[in-house]
Design an enzyme around this catalytic site. Structure first.
Site, PDB file in Angstrom:
ATOM      1  N   ARG A 216       0.831  -1.208   0.000  1.00 59.14           N
ATOM      2  CA  ARG A 216       0.000   0.000   0.000  1.00 59.14           C
ATOM      3  C   ARG A 216       0.862   1.253   0.000  1.00 59.14           C
ATOM      4  NH1 ARG A 216      -4.789   1.389   4.328  1.00 59.14           N
ATOM      5  NH2 ARG A 216      -4.655   3.660   4.205  1.00 59.14           N
ATOM      6  N   TYR A 242       1.752 -10.219   6.699  1.00 58.95           N
ATOM      7  CA  TYR A 242       1.558  -8.785   6.944  1.00 58.95           C
ATOM      8  C   TYR A 242       2.889  -8.150   7.345  1.00 58.95           C
ATOM      9  CZ  TYR A 242      -0.930  -4.544   8.376  1.00 58.95           C
ATOM     10  OH  TYR A 242      -1.383  -3.257   8.481  1.00 58.95           O
ATOM     11  N   PHE A 317       1.300   2.591   5.342  1.00 60.50           N
ATOM     12  CA  PHE A 317       2.273   1.656   4.766  1.00 60.50           C
ATOM     13  C   PHE A 317       1.828   0.269   5.173  1.00 60.50           C
ATOM     14  CE2 PHE A 317       5.649  -1.348   4.881  1.00 60.50           C
ATOM     15  CZ  PHE A 317       6.617  -0.970   3.981  1.00 60.50           C
ATOM     16  N   GLU A 318       1.646  -0.609   4.221  1.00 58.12           N
ATOM     17  CA  GLU A 318       1.535  -2.009   4.603  1.00 58.12           C
ATOM     18  C   GLU A 318       1.834  -2.884   3.403  1.00 58.12           C
ATOM     19  OE1 GLU A 318      -3.401  -2.426   4.565  1.00 58.12           O
ATOM     20  OE2 GLU A 318      -2.336  -2.480   6.447  1.00 58.12           O
ATOM     21  N   ILE A 319       2.402  -4.038   3.699  1.00 56.30           N
ATOM     22  CA  ILE A 319       2.634  -5.040   2.666  1.00 56.30           C
ATOM     23  C   ILE A 319       1.904  -6.271   3.162  1.00 56.30           C
ATOM     24  CG2 ILE A 319       4.339  -6.397   1.396  1.00 56.30           C
ATOM     25  CD1 ILE A 319       6.367  -4.154   1.949  1.00 56.30           C
TER      26      ILE A 319
END
Ligand SMILES: Nc1nc2c(ncn2[C@@H]2O[C@H](COP(=O)(O)OP(=O)(O)OP(=O)(O)O)[C@@H](O)[C@H]2O)c(=O)[nH]1
Ligand SMILES: *[C@@H]1O[C@H](CO)[C@@H](O)[C@H](O)[C@H]1NC(C)=O
Ligand SMILES: *[C@@H]1O[C@H](CO)[C@@H](O)[C@H](O)[C@H]1NC(C)=O
Ligand SMILES: *[C@@H]1O[C@H](CO)[C@@H](O)[C@H](O)[C@H]1NC(C)=O
Ligand SMILES: *[C@@H]1O[C@H](CO)[C@@H](O)[C@H](O)[C@H]1NC(C)=O
Ligand SMILES: [Mg+2]
Length: 432
Positions: A216, A242, A317-319
């Site tokens: 994101r 995550y 921010f996230e993956i």
């Protein structure tokens, strides 16, 4: 010529001393840590930092751990190759931005930064989502900025708008109430649509069906260091679901009854047979979101009236693994929260919702703190602390004092302590 070399040598030694002074500060008198953690940090600082690390950087032969919580001790052994890697096996992944047309400039800033620091070597796709159609101008500018393919999705109205079963009278009353209380975005309807969409619908967009992972990105964010690895590759290799970079405390006045709904869900889950249960308290990160004990000298910022300590991964921010969000286990959790109406009657954010979900439903080792990724979204930023990371990854961090990582705002220490944490600290615990 010789003289110039000597001057250069002197300058580089001087800069080493300056860098060393800066990185020492967290471990010495000026420290923001204290008590037992301070003593530990001092010990570990000597063991893993500064001289040892510098030796590693300049001699390439020391086996010392580079970064406080690096997934790989030898992450910088591989020379960072800044060129496109031909025949690279890309993961099944995309960069993802929910954005409005008028945020084009900010979107381009974020893209420029992420392309330069990461994606220009890999050419992952970009997916853009919007509740109204993107303009031609938006599509053109972002397509030229991207090194990979660009795709543009239009969010169906029933994934975005306030559902019809929300009591509009009550909704309007609460908007006014929250506005008067000074709650951030307290009277915004579109912000609520956005939070509910990011909680329960982004992963259902058909344009994302073809991917396993998303990263994101928001407009107006920055990445200060070269990525020393492809984070999607780490996600895949380590079976992660995550990834985050910053953890902070949520504004309690936006989620007054969220934890009640969560507790109810936990109770419902516990009534199921073990094979039907989705929550495993012995392997999840429940303690990370509920421990309220002091950390060193820090009292928790939280004055939470519930067991929730307000810690959340900062989700701008996230993956993540889309398959986790698509799973029955997540959908059931989301539906339980959604029918409470708190996305509208209150202003539940996607950050606490995602964070509580992954902390309950995942194994804590499936959640990763990406220590080496330097990132800023106003008002916080984070940068690696390790000297070798700062050098190798060609970082241009903002004022190091702004680094949120080890400040009272941050939940990172709680992650180290009660999440899947700081592996090397746990190792140290076992040794002593
Ligand atoms: N398409 C669309 N995107 C939105 C809308 N509202 C917010 N977003 C996007 O959703 C993400 C989060 O919104 P932000 O306004 O950045 O919210 P925030 O990060 O909590 O707050 P600030 O960045 O401090 O304003 C960003 O990527 C926005 O571009 C909307 O109404 N439509
Ligand atoms: C909607 O909320 C208002 C204000 O709380 C209440 O008076 C009304 O009865 C509610 N309507 C329904 C259908 O529940
Ligand atoms: C990528 O992921 C999607 C969604 O999980 C899947 O349908 C697709 O087959 C995957 N593609 C490849 C090449 O693995
Ligand atoms: C829960 O996690 C523990 C520790 O990993 C494991 O031993 C146990 O089998 C798990 N329980 C269930 C029901 O999966
Ligand atoms: C958090 O971790 C610490 C140290 O491992 C432990 O003593 C404490 O009990 C944990 N907190 C909770 C709520 O379990
Ligand atoms: Mg934002």
């Amino acid at each position: 010529m010789l003289a110039i070399n000597k001057i250069l040598l002197a300058l580089s030694l001087l800069s080493i001393i300056i860098i060393s002074y800066q990185s020492c500060r967290i471990f010495t008198g000026n420290s923001k840590l204290s008590g037992i953690y301070q003593a530990k940090s001092n010990g570990l600082g000597l063991k893993y930092n500064n001289i040892q690390r510098r030796k590693f950087v300049f001699e390439f032969e020391n086996q010392m751990k580079l970064s406080s919580n690096s997934f790989d001790n030898n992450v910088h052994r591989l020379k960072l190759d800044n060129d496109f890697i031909p025949n690279y096996y890309k993961e099944n992944a995309t960069l993802l931005m929910l954005v409005r047309n008028h945020e084009l400039e900010g979107a381009l800033d974020s893209m420029r930064s992420l392309e330069d620091r990461f994606n220009r070597k890999y050419h992952y796709d970009w997916v853009f989502l919007n509740d109204v159609p993107f303009t031609e101008e938006f599509k053109e500018a972002t397509t030229f900025m991207a090194s990979g393919n660009t795709k543009y999705g239009l969010i169906p109205p029933d994934h975005w708008n306030c559902p019809s079963w929300i009591n509009q009278t009550q909704f309007e009353i609460n908007l006014k109430k929250m506005h008067h209380k000074g709650v951030l975005y307290g009277d915004s309807k579109s912000y609520r649509n956005m939070c509910r969409f990011n909680s329960g619908f982004f992963f259902r967009q058909s344009i994302l069906d073809e991917y396993d992972y998303y990263f994101r990105v928001e407009p107006n964010v920055y990445y200060f260091c070269d990525f020393p690895y492809d984070p999607f590759k780490i996600m895949k290799q380590k079976h992660l679901k995550y990834g985050f970079v910053i953890g902070i405390y949520e504004y309690e006045n936006t989620i007054e009854t969220l934890w009640d709904a969560v507790e109810e869900y936990i109770e419902l889950d516990q009534q199921l047979t073990p094979s039907e249960q989705h929550i495993n308290m012995s392997s999840n990160a429940y303690k990370f979101i509920t421990d309220k004990s002091k950390i060193g000298a820090y009292s928790p910022i939280t004055n939470s009236h519930s067991d929730y300590n307000l810690c959340h991964f900062w989700s701008n921010f996230e993956i993540g693994d889309l398959n986790f969000f698509r799973s029955d286990k997540y959908l059931k959790f989301f539906n339980h929260l959604d029918q409470k109406g708190g996305f509208y009657y209150e202003r539940w954010g996607d950050a606490p919702v995602h964070s509580i979900a992954v902390s309950l439903l995942l194994n804590r080792d499936e959640i990763m703190h990406f220590d080496e990724i330097a990132y800023a979204h106003a008002p916080f930023n984070t940068c690696p602390i390790s000297d070798s990371s700062l050098l190798y990854q060609r970082c241009r961090c903002q004022n190091p004092d702004d680094n949120v990582a080890i400040t009272p705002h941050s939940c990172l220490m709680r992650w180290w302590k009660n999440g899947s944490g700081k592996f090397f600290m746990r190792q140290d615990d076992n040794q002593s």
